[in-house]
Design a protein around this motif. Structure first.
Motif, PDB file in Angstrom:
ATOM      1  N   MET A  60       0.745  -1.145  -0.043  1.00 16.01           N
ATOM      2  CA  MET A  60       0.025  -0.170   0.202  1.00 16.01           C
ATOM      3  C   MET A  60       0.816   1.309   0.078  1.00 16.01           C
ATOM      4  O   MET A  60       0.372   2.241  -0.430  1.00 16.01           O
ATOM      5  CB  MET A  60      -0.926   0.019   1.133  1.00 16.01           C
ATOM      6  N   VAL A  61       2.030   1.058   0.405  1.00 19.01           N
ATOM      7  CA  VAL A  61       2.863   2.229   0.438  1.00 19.01           C
ATOM      8  C   VAL A  61       3.156   2.942  -1.068  1.00 19.01           C
ATOM      9  O   VAL A  61       3.053   3.960  -1.121  1.00 19.01           O
ATOM     10  CB  VAL A  61       4.359   2.106   1.059  1.00 19.01           C
ATOM     11  N   ASN A  62       3.592   1.908  -1.792  1.00 14.56           N
ATOM     12  CA  ASN A  62       3.776   2.607  -3.329  1.00 14.56           C
ATOM     13  C   ASN A  62       2.421   2.248  -4.135  1.00 14.56           C
ATOM     14  O   ASN A  62       2.553   2.352  -5.410  1.00 14.56           O
ATOM     15  CB  ASN A  62       4.902   1.867  -3.965  1.00 14.56           C
ATOM     16  N   ARG A  63       1.217   2.006  -3.361  1.00 16.18           N
ATOM     17  CA  ARG A  63       0.167   1.913  -4.046  1.00 16.18           C
ATOM     18  C   ARG A  63      -0.186   0.886  -5.046  1.00 16.18           C
ATOM     19  O   ARG A  63      -0.791   1.175  -6.090  1.00 16.18           O
ATOM     20  CB  ARG A  63      -0.519   3.403  -4.457  1.00 16.18           C
ATOM     21  N   LEU A  64       0.783  -0.085  -4.957  1.00 10.02           N
ATOM     22  CA  LEU A  64       0.478  -1.386  -5.574  1.00 10.02           C
ATOM     23  C   LEU A  64      -0.878  -1.786  -5.218  1.00 10.02           C
ATOM     24  O   LEU A  64      -1.688  -2.587  -5.927  1.00 10.02           O
ATOM     25  CB  LEU A  64       1.628  -2.363  -5.641  1.00 10.02           C
ATOM     26  N   LEU A  65      -1.263  -1.685  -4.101  1.00  9.63           N
ATOM     27  CA  LEU A  65      -2.505  -1.912  -3.545  1.00  9.63           C
ATOM     28  C   LEU A  65      -3.327  -0.559  -2.987  1.00  9.63           C
ATOM     29  O   LEU A  65      -2.569   0.299  -2.680  1.00  9.63           O
ATOM     30  CB  LEU A  65      -2.509  -3.042  -2.465  1.00  9.63           C
ATOM     31  N   LEU A  82       1.323   8.393   5.102  1.00  7.12           N
ATOM     32  CA  LEU A  82       2.230   9.681   4.763  1.00  7.12           C
ATOM     33  C   LEU A  82       3.566   9.197   4.227  1.00  7.12           C
ATOM     34  O   LEU A  82       4.369   8.443   4.821  1.00  7.12           O
ATOM     35  CB  LEU A  82       2.262  10.550   5.886  1.00  7.12           C
ATOM     36  N   VAL A  83       3.964   9.552   3.016  1.00  6.28           N
ATOM     37  CA  VAL A  83       5.387   9.141   2.622  1.00  6.28           C
ATOM     38  C   VAL A  83       6.014  10.751   2.626  1.00  6.28           C
ATOM     39  O   VAL A  83       5.392  11.721   1.753  1.00  6.28           O
ATOM     40  CB  VAL A  83       5.318   8.792   1.211  1.00  6.28           C
ATOM     41  N   GLU A  84       7.004  10.813   3.348  1.00  6.26           N
ATOM     42  CA  GLU A  84       7.601  12.311   3.437  1.00  6.26           C
ATOM     43  C   GLU A  84       6.738  13.406   3.565  1.00  6.26           C
ATOM     44  O   GLU A  84       6.591  14.540   3.052  1.00  6.26           O
ATOM     45  CB  GLU A  84       8.422  12.665   2.081  1.00  6.26           C
ATOM     46  N   GLY A  85       5.855  12.956   4.783  1.00  8.45           N
ATOM     47  CA  GLY A  85       4.915  13.797   5.154  1.00  8.45           C
ATOM     48  C   GLY A  85       3.535  14.269   4.166  1.00  8.45           C
ATOM     49  O   GLY A  85       2.569  15.073   4.483  1.00  8.45           O
ATOM     50  N   ARG A  86       3.357  13.730   3.018  1.00 10.30           N
ATOM     51  CA  ARG A  86       2.429  13.992   2.246  1.00 10.30           C
ATOM     52  C   ARG A  86       1.492  12.584   2.048  1.00 10.30           C
ATOM     53  O   ARG A  86       2.183  11.545   1.958  1.00 10.30           O
ATOM     54  CB  ARG A  86       2.775  14.285   0.923  1.00 10.30           C
ATOM     55  N   ASP A  87       0.322  12.577   1.911  1.00 12.56           N
ATOM     56  CA  ASP A  87      -0.417  11.487   1.759  1.00 12.56           C
ATOM     57  C   ASP A  87      -0.051  11.070   0.171  1.00 12.56           C
ATOM     58  O   ASP A  87       0.019  11.348  -0.674  1.00 12.56           O
ATOM     59  CB  ASP A  87      -1.983  11.921   1.630  1.00 12.56           C
ATOM     60  N   ASN A  88       0.118   9.727   0.243  1.00 11.31           N
ATOM     61  CA  ASN A  88       0.758   9.136  -0.777  1.00 11.31           C
ATOM     62  C   ASN A  88      -0.319   8.999  -2.074  1.00 11.31           C
ATOM     63  O   ASN A  88       0.144   8.935  -3.140  1.00 11.31           O
ATOM     64  CB  ASN A  88       1.161   7.527  -0.617  1.00 11.31           C
ATOM     65  N   ARG A  89      -1.639   9.353  -1.621  1.00  7.93           N
ATOM     66  CA  ARG A  89      -2.615   9.335  -2.847  1.00  7.93           C
ATOM     67  C   ARG A  89      -2.458  10.724  -3.433  1.00  7.93           C
ATOM     68  O   ARG A  89      -3.230  10.806  -4.333  1.00  7.93           O
ATOM     69  CB  ARG A  89      -3.733   9.065  -2.203  1.00  7.93           C
ATOM     70  N   ASP A  90      -1.699  11.733  -2.880  1.00 10.27           N
ATOM     71  CA  ASP A  90      -1.445  12.855  -3.579  1.00 10.27           C
ATOM     72  C   ASP A  90      -0.440  12.649  -4.525  1.00 10.27           C
ATOM     73  O   ASP A  90      -0.567  13.788  -5.575  1.00 10.27           O
ATOM     74  CB  ASP A  90      -1.245  14.213  -2.525  1.00 10.27           C
ATOM     75  N   TYR A  91       0.247  11.826  -4.505  1.00 12.74           N
ATOM     76  CA  TYR A  91       1.210  11.511  -5.818  1.00 12.74           C
ATOM     77  C   TYR A  91       0.402  10.685  -6.899  1.00 12.74           C
ATOM     78  O   TYR A  91      -0.299   9.978  -6.679  1.00 12.74           O
ATOM     79  CB  TYR A  91       2.452  10.847  -5.302  1.00 12.74           C
ATOM     80  N   PRO A  92       0.873  11.158  -8.267  1.00 10.92           N
ATOM     81  CA  PRO A  92       0.321  10.111  -9.288  1.00 10.92           C
ATOM     82  C   PRO A  92       1.120   9.001  -9.004  1.00 10.92           C
ATOM     83  O   PRO A  92       2.182   8.940  -8.508  1.00 10.92           O
ATOM     84  CB  PRO A  92       0.828  10.980 -10.416  1.00 10.92           C
ATOM     85  N   ALA A  93       0.244   7.868  -9.178  1.00 10.55           N
ATOM     86  CA  ALA A  93       0.717   6.559  -8.796  1.00 10.55           C
ATOM     87  C   ALA A  93       2.140   6.282  -9.311  1.00 10.55           C
ATOM     88  O   ALA A  93       3.158   5.796  -8.539  1.00 10.55           O
ATOM     89  CB  ALA A  93      -0.259   5.664  -9.097  1.00 10.55           C
TER      90      ALA A  93
END
Lengths: 549, 316, 376
Positions: free
Chosen positions: C47-52, C60-71
């Protein structure tokens, strides 16, 4: 280390020797139709040469027991080539003698008019034995690590000599060659026809089949439907399929273009709507209903797809026939061929030679992209010009008078053949694409995804290269099968090499059958070899030897 | 972006094609078809060469397919002409249509003039097809025996054969299945000449053409001593066979005739004047001779057609 | 820093693989996710790199919700290495390692340089291996390339799913040691999934034990072994956890530094005084460079009161001492084997730096045991 005797060489030797001993090697026919008088190799009047040929067939059997694999390999290659060559050459010499004394051999009652010599079973087995011996030798050489190109010389030496002799007319006494000389002009045309409809249906089958295989590999439920459907097509006898297509295609041909185009547009919109509806609903339906609705959606989609494919294939074939067959297209066709070859050459260079230097590499890359872009443009121009001639759309007075037949669709001729052949090519293409993509290790795809590849990048950079050898095996299967099935297409007026075969059957003229069948066999073998070559060139060395099938 | 390029290319291709289409004149060549056996190919080639020699543009579509395919192609306008047989037209097309069958007199098929007038008028009315003058030849179904067998048992006609069979003579007929089953096939011979082949006296080869039945007779395989044959077969000479005569007209007359689409004849009516004199030369013997040149001597059908036309001075 | 906040993963079939997971993965550390199969460790990692996708909560990845990044962008900045290696068999080593840099549009020259650098880092000769295909490499070499590939674009974060799982035990040990060395230099933030508790203890700066989708205990390996929270953790880490824990501790950290010692040149009186001053039974003997040469005890001094050389027991430092870099577990087994109650600790040269007693080691082990028992 013990060396096992070369069993394949023993087989080759036995086949040739038994063939020479028990089967007639040639038959002397009083005329083209009447049955001939058979002659065994040892019955051939003349001299010791024919006995030598028989003795030669026995030698590989003894060589097979030698312990030194390299020497044995070379000996067998030499013997195989010699056997191939002499099996053709010596009876040809005898044949000259037989023809000169035909009346004496055939007796008083025979109706002797242009007698001919038909090669028969003994000769065929002699060639088969020679080929098997050659193959046995090549395997030995491969095992002892002789380089591929040297082996290739050994493999093709005999064939090359035979080709030269053929060109000089050494085999002209054989009845097939006699037939070739009377119908040679037509042969070239029929061969081109055959090649064209095989290639066009293979290309279209490739596009459709790979597409379906891809779809099947993505959706397990769809895969059952698709694989089942293309499997059923394969069970329809070719003659029946050609016949079944005759009526609907003739009807379609009669229709005017504009209403058909309208129908196509409406059915396409409908298919898209149904497809979108299915996608929206699929998750919510019980699984049985889901399968049923999928089949409905697939059938609805099949209507515009089939219509488009059928019309498109026929149109492209007609245009290509005129464009590439006319020679009057101001050298465009040659230009296209040259550009394709140049592009291919550059592509190979980019891949193998210039990898190191970034600048040269990108230059070459641009050059070959340009070559293919130019090819595409030229091809379209060629098609448009071909379509515009008075042999094609040029003959149509106005758009409203344009019928689908004018686009090349008809119940007889090439259109139904193309459609049928395209359908036949689907099973191997769909099945192999499906299997190839399914067999790509999930861990590898997961890696790609985890590294941030987009679905398109995963498909083109990972799945496709890995599935490529399997897909290509399907293309080869389909190609070889189409060359064979294509000979049946003559019955619906598609032409091709089948013309000779069917005429030969109607006339019971084996020579004529062979005149159609031998080029078809050669075409199938060359097509297979070319596709293998392309496969080897395009497959990554990293997986080239991994799958040996 | 890629999709857009593709759409533009496709549109350009279509537009280009249509634009060019307007600039070319309507000057369609004449497409000549034929069925897939020697005589048809030779007759087709004769039409091709004759028309070419008179300055027409011709597309050679000879050797197109079986009877049904070629006939459909003509009706559908995919070819403009092919050599048809009066007997085929009656037996294969109109006898199978109940209303037409009723309107055809019983003995009409065996009569050359009657059968020609029936099929030509029906074809003209129903399909806008024009039958030119039929050839004098009759390529009908026939029974062939070896010259030796004919001599031994003194056979010249089917009537002689009937006598021989009714007298308990040993026979075996090699035939195709269609000829064996059709009422105007073997049954017609039997009815007309008053004899009957027993089941055991028939060797029925499915889909066989005379070439195959004749070869069966030539080989004498399975005790075959009579073969189904066509009257104009070139192979008859090669095998030294004798065709038994049919004096009472048990078989339909199969007179080869060029059949054109009406539109073509209306456009080029002079074609009739070109082909009719040529067709008048096609006697049964002439056709046997031409067929033999191809089938027995192994000559090229093109060449045989050209030689024939040259021989009678139709072309230079 | 990666922060799981009440993360829930529910699959379409209703199975809740992760159930409210909250934990923080610290920068520059290896955090191991471990637990029995089906515990949600791999699911959590993926789930960290949104494979799921995440069902509830957030990461949070480096302070940002990881869904805010394009996958894809997110995945390209997170290195990824998995058990089956997942090397692309149709690509050369170079092409494999260059995948992410190429996706990021690096210049060819830079990629080439980076690949060579990485190959050297993982101990493969670039000139020999660069253009090889995976099938031409051994399993261990492939795994090294797998690690190099995950490091391709120098991502700050790495996810490793049993990266050494498919390797034979001996090679695995080597690769683990090498990777720890590499990590010392590159200090990535790493989530490391394994089911092997020994690997977890060896590799992890912190270990998260998961069960049925929930976090059971999240601690440093030492704490985990010393103070398992409950019976599940105790069973999971195994009955020999005291020994395992000793395996975590270095002798350097446990030894007594001022240990009684005398020079070879000293008199027997000096030796006697030194022993008595420390109230012990024996002292170690060193030469002028401080290298351990043997030991002397009260009994020896009594029997040979005149010469220290006669009174002492000579011995090579390799045989009688333990190195300060050795684990407590190694020290314990050496002492048991030699029958020592106390053993000298030496540095790389053999110089005496301290000593360690059997009692100290036993106490250490007991401490964990007792505390563990009390906790349950």
């Amino acid at each position: 280390m013990s060396v096992i005797p070369n069993r394949i060489a023993m087989l080759g030797s036995s086949v040739a020797a038994l063939g020479f001993f028990f089967l007639p090697i040639v038959a002397l026919k009083p005329n083209r139709l009447a049955a001939g008088v058979p002659f065994n190799l040892l019955q051939l009047q003349g001299d010791y040469r024919y006995i030598l040929l028989f003795a030669l067939a026995l030698v590989p059997f003894m060589v097979a027991f030698r312990k030194d694999v390299t020497t044995r390999g070379w000996l067998l290659v030499a013997l195989g080539n010699l056997l191939l060559l002499l099996t053709l050459l010596l009876p040809a010499m005898a044949a000259t003698h037989l023809l000169a004394n035909a009346t004496q051999y055939l007796g008083e009652n025979a109706f002797v008019r242009n007698p001919r010599v038909l090669p028969t079973g003994g000769l065929a087995l002699g060639l088969a034995g020679g080929y098997v011996t050659l193959f046995a030798g090549l395997r030995d050489l491969e095992r002892s690590g002789v380089q591929a190109w040297i082996r290739a010389i050994g493999a093709w030496a005999g064939v090359a000599v035979i080709a030269v002799l053929l060109a000089t007319g050494a085999f002209n006494v054989y009845s097939v060659m006699v037939e070739f000389h009377t119908n040679g002009a037509a042969l070239q045309q029929k061969f081109v026809e055959h090649l064209m409809f095989v290639l066009v249906s293979l290309v279209v089958g490739f596009i459709v089949g790979v597409g379906l295989g891809l779809w099947a590999s993505r959706d397990e439920r769809v895969s059952n439907v698709i694989l089942y459907a293309v499997g059923i097509i394969q069970t329809i006898p070719s003659l029946a399929l050609f016949g079944v297509l005759l009526v609907p295609l003739a009807r379609l041909g009669d229709a005017h273009f504009l209403p058909v185009a309208l129908f196509f547009a409406v059915s396409a919109v409908l298919a898209i709507a149904v497809g979108l509806g299915y996608r929206a609903l699929a998750g919510r339906l019980p699984s049985r209903l889901q399968t049923a609705s999928l089949i409905v959606a697939a059938l609805v989609a099949a209507v515009p797809l089939t219509l488009f494919t059928g019309v498109f294939v026929s149109f492209v074939y007609r245009a290509a026939r005129i464009g590439f067959g006319g020679g009057a297209m101001s050298g465009l066709d040659n230009g296209i061929l040259a550009l394709v070859l140049a592009g291919l050459g550059l592509w190979v260079l980019r891949r193998w030679v210039f990898v190191r230097d970034g600048v040269v590499r990108s230059l070459v890359r641009w050059a070959y992209l340009l070559a293919y872009a130019a090819t595409g443009v030229l091809f379209v121009v060629l098609m448009v010009r071909a379509a515009a001639t008075d042999q094609f759309l040029g003959a149509v007075p106005s758009l409203s008078a344009l019928t689908v037949r004018d686009l090349g669709v008809s119940g007889i001729g090439v259109a139904p053949a193309l459609v049928a052949l395209t359908l036949y090519s689907l099973l191997p293409l769909v099945r192999n694409t499906y299997a190839g993509l399914k067999n790509v290790d999930n861990a590898i795809i997961d890696s790609g995804r985890g590294m941030g590849m987009t679905p398109a990048q995963i498909f083109f950079q990972i799945e496709l290269p890995l599935a490529f050898p399997v897909i290509m095996a399907g293309v080869r299967n389909a190609g070889v099968a189409l060359v064979g099935i294509g000979t049946v297409a003559t019955v619906i007026g598609a032409g091709g090499l089948g013309d000779f075969v069917i005429q030969g059957i109607v006339n019971t003229s084996i020579d004529l059958i062979l005149l159609g069948a031998l080029p078809a066999i050669a075409l199938a073998m060359v097509l297979d070899a070319l596709l293998r070559f392309a496969e080897g060139l395009l497959t990554s060395p990293g997986i080239r030897h991994a799958q040996n099938s | 972006m890629k999709r857009l390029t593709a759409i533009i290319l496709a549109a350009a291709m279509l537009a280009g094609g249509l634009a060019f289409a307007q600039t070319y004149k309507n000057d369609a060549p004449i497409r000549v078809g034929s069925k897939q056996f020697t005589e048809q190919i030779v007759l087709g080639k004769v039409i091709v060469e004759a028309l070419k020699a008179n300055g027409y543009q011709v597309v050679d579509k000879t050797n197109l397919g079986g009877t049904a395919v070629v006939r459909k192609a003509l009706e559908a306008g995919e070819i403009d002409v092919y050599p048809n047989y009066t007997g085929t037209a009656i037996s294969n097309w109109y006898r199978d249509v109940p209303w037409a069958n009723k309107s055809i007199p019983a003995g009409a098929s065996g009569n050359a003039y009657q059968s020609y007038s029936i099929v030509s008028s029906l074809d003209a009315a129903l399909h806008d097809l024009v039958w030119l003058e039929p050839a004098p030849a009759n390529n009908t179904y026939a029974l062939a025996v070896t010259a030796k067998f004919a001599k031994e048992h003194d056979l010249a006609t089917v009537a002689d054969l009937a006598k021989y069979i009714n007298g308990g003579g040993q026979v075996k007929l090699a035939t195709g299945d269609e000829f064996a089953q059709r009422p105007d096939g073997i049954a017609s011979f039997e009815k007309t000449y008053g004899f009957k082949f027993k089941e055991s006296q028939l060797l029925v080869i499915a889909g066989a053409t005379p070439a195959q039945t004749e070869q069966a007779l030539a080989n004498g395989s399975n005790g075959v001593n009579i073969a189904m044959a066509y009257g104009t077969d070139g192979a008859l000479k090669a095998y030294n066979f004798v065709v038994l005569k049919d004096p009472d007209g048990a078989q339909p007359v199969f007179a080869p005739t060029p059949v054109f689409r009406g539109a073509v004849i209306r456009k080029y009516p002079e074609i009739v004047g070109i082909l009719n004199p040529i067709w008048a030369k096609f006697t049964t013997e002439e056709l046997q001779n031409l067929n033999a040149k191809v089938e027995v001597d192994g000559q090229n059908a093109d060449q045989v057609a050209k030689d024939f036309l040259k021989q009678y001075g139709f072309i230079q | 820093m990666i922060e799981f906040q009440n993360v829930v993963k529910q699959f379409p079939d209703g199975f809740r693989a992760v159930n409210g997971l909250s934990l923080t993965v610290h920068d520059g550390e290896i955090t191991v996710f471990i637990g029995p199969s089906g515990c949600g460790k791999t699911t959590s990692m993926r789930m960290v790199n949104r494979l799921l996708s995440i069902t509830e909560g957030r990461i949070l990845v480096e302070g940002r919700d990881n869904r805010d990044y394009p996958a894809e962008e997110l995945r390209r900045k997170i290195g990824y290495a998995i058990q089956q290696i997942g090397l692309f068999p149709h690509m050369t080593v170079l092409q494999n390692i260059a995948v992410v840099p190429r996706l990021l549009g690096w210049e060819e020259d830079r990629i080439r340089k980076r690949v060579d650098e990485l190959l050297e880092l993982v101990g493969l000769d670039p000139d020999v291996n660069r253009d090889k295909y995976p099938r031409q490499l051994s399993g261990g070499q492939q795994q090294r390339v797998g690690v190099a590939r995950a490091l391709g674009a120098d991502p700050p974060i790495m996810l490793m799913d049993e990266p050494f799982g498919a390797i034979d035990p001996i090679t695995r040990e080597v690769l683990q040691d090498e990777f720890l060395e590499i990590q010392k230099r590159i200090s990535k933030t790493i989530i490391f999934v394994t089911h092997d508790i020994d690997e977890a203890i060896k590799m992890g700066d912190r270990i998260a034990i998961l069960k049925d989708g929930s976090l059971v205990q999240y601690d440093t390996p030492d704490t985990l072994l010393a103070k398992p929270k409950n019976r599940f953790v105790r069973d999971f880490v195994g009955a020999d956890r005291q020994l395992k824990r000793l395996g975590l501790l270095r002798v350097r950290e446990l030894m007594t530094r001022d240990t009684p010692n005398v020079s070879l040149r000293a008199s027997t009186d000096d030796a006697r005084r030194a022993i008595e001053a420390a109230a012990v039974k024996s002292a170690f003997v060193v030469d002028e460079d401080g290298v351990l040469k043997g030991w002397v005890d009260r009994e020896g001094l009594r029997e040979n009161p005149d010469s220290l050389l006669d009174a002492m027991n000579e011995g090579d430092f390799r045989e009688i001492g333990v190195r300060q870099s050795a684990t407590a577990r190694e020290a314990l087994s050496a002492m048991v084997a030699r029958g020592f109650r106390i053993t000298p600790v030496v540095d790389e040269r053999g110089a005496l730096v301290g000593s360690i007693t059997l009692r100290a080691l036993q106490e250490l082990a007991d401490q964990g045991w007792v505390e563990g028992e009390q906790a349950s």
